[in-house]
Design an enzyme around this catalytic site. Structure first.
Site, PDB file in Angstrom:
ATOM      1  N   SER A 113     -28.403  25.775  10.790  1.00 15.95           N
ATOM      2  CA  SER A 113     -28.289  24.656  11.720  1.00 15.95           C
ATOM      3  C   SER A 113     -29.581  23.859  11.849  1.00 15.95           C
ATOM      4  O   SER A 113     -29.555  22.668  12.161  1.00 15.95           O
ATOM      5  CB  SER A 113     -27.862  25.169  13.096  1.00 15.95           C
ATOM      6  OG  SER A 113     -28.760  26.158  13.570  1.00 15.95           O
ATOM      7  N   GLY A 133     -25.039  28.153  11.536  1.00 18.09           N
ATOM      8  CA  GLY A 133     -24.656  29.553  11.655  1.00 18.09           C
ATOM      9  C   GLY A 133     -24.817  30.360  10.398  1.00 18.09           C
ATOM     10  O   GLY A 133     -24.563  31.571  10.394  1.00 18.09           O
ATOM     11  N   ASN A 178     -30.804  33.166  11.481  1.00 18.39           N
ATOM     12  CA  ASN A 178     -29.632  33.802  12.089  1.00 18.39           C
ATOM     13  C   ASN A 178     -29.588  35.301  11.822  1.00 18.39           C
ATOM     14  O   ASN A 178     -29.074  36.073  12.641  1.00 18.39           O
ATOM     15  CB  ASN A 178     -28.350  33.127  11.594  1.00 18.39           C
ATOM     16  CG  ASN A 178     -28.195  31.726  12.170  1.00 18.39           C
ATOM     17  OD1 ASN A 178     -28.324  31.522  13.371  1.00 18.39           O
ATOM     18  ND2 ASN A 178     -27.935  30.759  11.312  1.00 18.39           N
ATOM     19  N   ASP A 198     -30.657  24.309  24.539  1.00 19.96           N
ATOM     20  CA  ASP A 198     -30.497  25.724  24.186  1.00 19.96           C
ATOM     21  C   ASP A 198     -31.824  26.400  23.847  1.00 19.96           C
ATOM     22  O   ASP A 198     -31.881  27.606  23.622  1.00 19.96           O
ATOM     23  CB  ASP A 198     -29.516  25.884  23.024  1.00 19.96           C
ATOM     24  CG  ASP A 198     -29.969  25.148  21.754  1.00 19.96           C
ATOM     25  OD1 ASP A 198     -31.130  24.684  21.693  1.00 19.96           O
ATOM     26  OD2 ASP A 198     -29.151  25.035  20.824  1.00 19.96           O
ATOM     27  N   HIS A 220     -32.741  24.713  19.054  1.00 21.95           N
ATOM     28  CA  HIS A 220     -32.618  23.656  18.049  1.00 21.95           C
ATOM     29  C   HIS A 220     -33.497  22.457  18.400  1.00 21.95           C
ATOM     30  O   HIS A 220     -33.470  21.977  19.532  1.00 21.95           O
ATOM     31  CB  HIS A 220     -31.153  23.207  17.934  1.00 21.95           C
ATOM     32  CG  HIS A 220     -30.249  24.281  17.443  1.00 21.95           C
ATOM     33  ND1 HIS A 220     -29.539  25.095  18.298  1.00 21.95           N
ATOM     34  CD2 HIS A 220     -29.956  24.698  16.182  1.00 21.95           C
ATOM     35  CE1 HIS A 220     -28.830  25.955  17.589  1.00 21.95           C
ATOM     36  NE2 HIS A 220     -29.072  25.747  16.305  1.00 21.95           N
TER      37      HIS A 220
END
Length: 220
Positions: free
Chosen positions: A48, A85, A114, A195, A198
């Site tokens: 991402s 992801g 991830n 979040d 990012h």
């Protein structure tokens, strides 16, 4: 009379044809224009952070890279095969198809975040990244390995081993290495979305400039 005219016409036609051929000969003699060479390709395999999560596709650092290539490195293009992801296992499963499809000259491998956030085994991530590097080099591509860092809550051994994977693989396969993708904004809270994972749109040019320092030498 008719027979005499016909007899004279044939050599006249031949002479006219010869004159036309001589007049047009320079055009025939010119070599055909060379076809434009196929663009050289940078293939980005990321998650991402490279897919432009939370923003329009043209706003991410990989799209900005495409614009910079058009300005500074004509004849180069970027293909963004990043998926939000994505883990190193996913990249490993896709790499052969991607390099055969695009025949890249440079492959940017920016995966592992991830894996780390999920606490996946370091040995598995190492094998997956090794397979991606090997497949890329097998088709003749140069590789830029882009690393990540994990927060200390995962434990000192895991955090250190996570970073070491990238360094060791870069030495083993003789690749270019950018140790930490987010280094320019790591301590800037305002550079992240809500979040806190990012980067924002405003941070994308900084990421591009950071990647460019390691990528540009490969674009020869």
């Amino acid at each position: 009379m008719t027979e005499g005219y016909a007899a004279c016409r044939r050599p006249m036609q031949w002479a006219i044809g010869l004159l036309l051929l001589l007049a047009l000969w320079p055009a025939f003699a010119q070599p055909a224009p060379a076809a434009d060479p196929a663009p050289r390709t940078v293939l980005v395999m990321g998650d991402s952070l490279s897919a432009g999560y939370g923003m329009a596709a043209p706003e991410g650092w990989v799209s900005l890279l495409g614009e910079r290539l058009a300005e500074r490195k004509p004849g180069w293009r970027v293909v963004n095969a990043s998926i939000s992801g994505e883990t190193t296992a996913g990249g490993s499963a896709r790499i052969v198809g991607e390099v055969l499809r695009h025949r890249p000259d440079v492959v940017v491998i920016a995966l592992g975040a991830n894996d780390g956030l999920r606490g996946l085994p370091l040995a598995e991530a190492r094998r997956n990244l090794a397979r991606m590097i090997g497949a890329s080099q097998h088709v003749g591509a140069k590789v830029l390995l882009v690393g990540m860092r994990m927060p200390p809550n995962l434990g000192a051994d895991y955090t250190a081993g996570f970073e070491r994977n990238y360094r060791d693989l870069s030495r083993l396969f003789d690749t270019a290495l950018l140790p930490f993708l987010l280094e320019p904004i790591a301590l800037e809270r305002e550079a992240y979305q809500d979040d806190n994972l990012h980067p924002t749109i405003a941070a994308q040019p900084k990421l591009l400039d950071h990647v460019w320092t390691a990528l540009e030498p490969l674009l020869q």
